[in-house]
Write an enzyme that holds these catalytic residues in place. Sequence first.
Site, mmCIF file in Angstrom:
data_model
loop_
_atom_site.group_PDB
_atom_site.id
_atom_site.type_symbol
_atom_site.label_atom_id
_atom_site.label_comp_id
_atom_site.label_asym_id
_atom_site.label_seq_id
_atom_site.Cartn_x
_atom_site.Cartn_y
_atom_site.Cartn_z
ATOM 1 N N ASP A 1 9.339 -11.157 1.034
ATOM 2 C CA ASP A 1 8.404 -10.048 1.161
ATOM 3 C C ASP A 1 8.724 -9.280 2.438
ATOM 4 O OD1 ASP A 1 7.004 -10.919 -1.161
ATOM 5 O OD2 ASP A 1 6.050 -12.466 0.061
ATOM 6 N N ASP B 1 -1.358 -12.469 -11.128
ATOM 7 C CA ASP B 1 -1.745 -12.905 -9.788
ATOM 8 C C ASP B 1 -3.144 -13.504 -9.858
ATOM 9 O OD1 ASP B 1 0.632 -11.839 -8.999
ATOM 10 O OD2 ASP B 1 -0.214 -10.149 -7.893
#
Length: 245
Positions: free
Chosen positions: A131, A8
């Site tokens: 998500d 990330d």
Amino acid sequence: MNLIPAIDLKDGNAVRLYQGDYSKQTVYSENPVELANKLESMGADYLHIVDLDGAKDGKEKNIEMIKKIRNAVKIPIEVGGGIRNEEILSKYLEEIKVNRVILGTIAVENQEFVKRMIEKYRMDRIIVGIDIKDGLVRTRGWKKQTNKEYLDFIQSLKNMGVHTVIVTDIKKDGTMQEPNWEIYQKIKRNIPINIIVSGGIGNKENIYKVAREGYDGCIIGKAFYEGKIDIKEVKNCLKKELYHV
């Protein structure tokens, strides 16, 4: 099953957030290219790269770093975060040569766009990241809650030709408290689609359960960075199918 470590990116560094909170980040590497090389040497099947700045702001702030990673490793790469128009999508697929892109916010806000991209670039190169928090889909770097129930949303994606989804329970992400298995089991029972498990992986037993259950892949993040998972050991067990014991 593909073992997929996550990198990330935020401000050019490899970081991890806790439950998607941008104010709760840990920097694990200031050299993401070196990190990518290390993951490849350990036996990772794929690299999962997320531009966190892009996910939040819709701008490809870390694209140059992603290009460096792509040039440094031979294993496949998937990239997500802020891909909300064809210009950025095409840049990743055609110019940088990543293997597949992950659409998130745009898949919720403009499903016609997703359909067109699948038709143009092939279904195996366009996947969707979903998500979830409290059963509802979130967008804009997990900041915006929608009224879309996750099963209904995934079914709509399947209907338009989406082949693979990455599903993350936001409450589990970065906790290492094991995934929300109920979510994945419900999807598997109801919708014939490839599922990549993401969020909450805390140890090798969690990974072996993903393999036993027949999911398409498993994204690992914090558990690797905190030394809870030995990728070489896990890959060896997966190859020899020792996880069935």
